[in-house]
Design an enzyme around this catalytic site. Structure first.
Site, short mmCIF file in Angstrom:
data_model
loop_
_atom_site.label_atom_id
_atom_site.label_comp_id
_atom_site.label_asym_id
_atom_site.label_seq_id
_atom_site.Cartn_x
_atom_site.Cartn_y
_atom_site.Cartn_z
N GLU A 131 8.58 2.34 -1.85
CA GLU A 131 9.64 1.36 -1.58
C GLU A 131 10.88 2.10 -1.09
O GLU A 131 11.18 3.21 -1.55
CB GLU A 131 9.97 0.57 -2.84
N ASP A 153 3.35 -1.58 -10.09
CA ASP A 153 2.20 -2.48 -9.98
C ASP A 153 0.89 -1.78 -10.29
O ASP A 153 -0.04 -2.41 -10.79
CB ASP A 153 2.12 -3.07 -8.57
#
Length: 397
Positions: free
Chosen positions: A150, A166
């Site tokens: 990210e 995740d």
């Protein structure tokens, strides 16, 4: 984490950075950064399969969702459908084993995906891009080895992280070259750390080994985060109940002091449990926010009963509680957040996924749950005048 990508509908750079990477608003830069900067991807995986790269997110120039090509040009997504329609092929050829590829990233907030052997499947709904969700056994990407980083790149600089929020999957590290030519990096595992994570999860009683997903040929693909493990039934819904009950019992007769801002030591809130609710008061004794007793899903996802709005009171307190529950420090330290790792994950009832990952990181830093940045324990690099970013695909060993 899928919830983080919801910020891609937002146009404010500070809000994007805060929501995506769990940071406060960045300080304004004295001069705007270049429109694009290079991102060097090095393939040290040892795998002989093709690598496919994707730069997906929101343009901070236009606020549109889309993808960037290898040269850094932005392409908005076309309209999607219901049912979802195939997205345009946004893949960029990645480096062969032992080689490097350099792409350019524009003013963007989103993810750099990479996959081995197969291209990822992306689709578009009327609401935007459908992200891979491999906790769903029918997700078309479930049997592909892939991962993502990210990032936000704007006029205040580059924020680039490695994330396990995740899932823990094929390993990689991130880095940035500063204006003086020096580089910083994070995300590398210790020697043997990749296989070590899976071995430790299998050895941990209570269903933690059920987080591991394998392909039909026996290839280990990833370990789901415990929040997703609750969804799939790998972990029981009450996996943290014993610890939560002990915390609620303790603070019925003791006070939990939260100092949520490291640069504001005078800003403190005081928590006491009454019934099923922990009420927080300020220095004058006024109740500023309250939390019902959280369940495992709220704790592991840092949401629902531990929702953290982007404000200056409830959000910062909730972030601190979330970190304390995941690291199981609330019983041993009534002053939160903790400033060191000595007491992290010591209770038998804890986020063992986060514990196991942190123990195997070369610098002990990771994003193993959404607010793992509380106390600066996250795997993140940042520079206000970045010369180049780095993504290193590490060995699966």
């Amino acid at each position: 984490m899928l919830a983080r990508l919801k910020v891609l509908a937002t146009t404010g750079a500070a809000a994007l950075v805060g929501a995506l990477l769990g940071l406060g608003a960045p300080a304004p830069a004295e001069a705007a950064t270049p429109d694009t900067i290079p991102l060097k991807i090095t393939n040290n995986s040892g795998l002989g399969r093709p690598v496919y790269l994707y730069d997906l997110g929101t343009s901070l120039t236009t606020g549109q969702q889309g993808w960037a090509d290898a040269g850094g040009a932005f392409h908005p997504w076309p309209a999607g459908g219901n049912p979802p329609t195939p997205a345009p092929d946004a893949s960029i050829p990645g480096p062969a084993a032992g080689q490097s590829t350099t792409i350019r990233i524009p003013k963007f907030s989103g993810r750099i995906y990479f996959s081995y052997g197969q291209k990822l499947v992306f689709k578009l709904t009327t609401g935007g891009l459908v992200q891979p969700a491999v906790q769903n056994p029918s997700d078309p990407n479930r049997d592909i080895q892939f991962n993502w980083s990210e990032f936000t790149y704007d006029n205040s600089g580059l924020w680039l992280n490695s994330t396990q929020v995740d899932m823990f999957s094929v390993p990689y590290a991130v880095g940035v070259q500063r204006a003086d030519g020096s580089t910083v990096s994070t995300g590398h595992l210790k020697s043997g750390g990749y296989n070590g994570v899976f071995s430790a999860l299998r050895a941990q009683s209570g269903g933690w080994g059920g987080l591991i997903q394998t392909r039909s040929d026996g290839t280990v693909l990833r370990a789901l985060s415990p929040g997703h493990g609750l969804e799939t039934g790998a972990l029981p819904a009450g996996v943290l109940d014993d610890y939560v009950n002990r915390v609620w019992q303790k603070y019925a007769t003791a006070t939990l002091t939260v100092t949520p801002f490291a640069d504001q030591p005078g800003t403190r809130y005081y928590g006491r449990v009454s019934g099923n609710v922990m009420n927080f008061t300020n220095a004058s004794g006024a109740v500023v926010t309250s939390f019902q007793k959280p369940d495992a899903d709220s704790i592991l996802g840092c949401h629902k009963l531990l929702d953290a709005p982007n404000d200056q009171v409830r959000g910062p307190i909730s972030r601190t509680l979330c970190a304390g529950f995941n690291r199981s420090t609330l019983l041993v330290n009534p002053n939160q957040p903790d400033t060191s790792t000595a007491g992290f994950y010591q209770d038998p009832v804890t986020n063992h996924y986060a514990r196991i990952i942190h123990e195997r990181m070369a610098d002990s830093k990771a994003y193993a749950f959404p607010f793992d940045d509380v106390g600066d324990h996250e795997s993140l690099v940042h520079d206000s005048a970045p010369q180049q970013g780095y993504l290193t695909l590490d060995p699966l060993s």
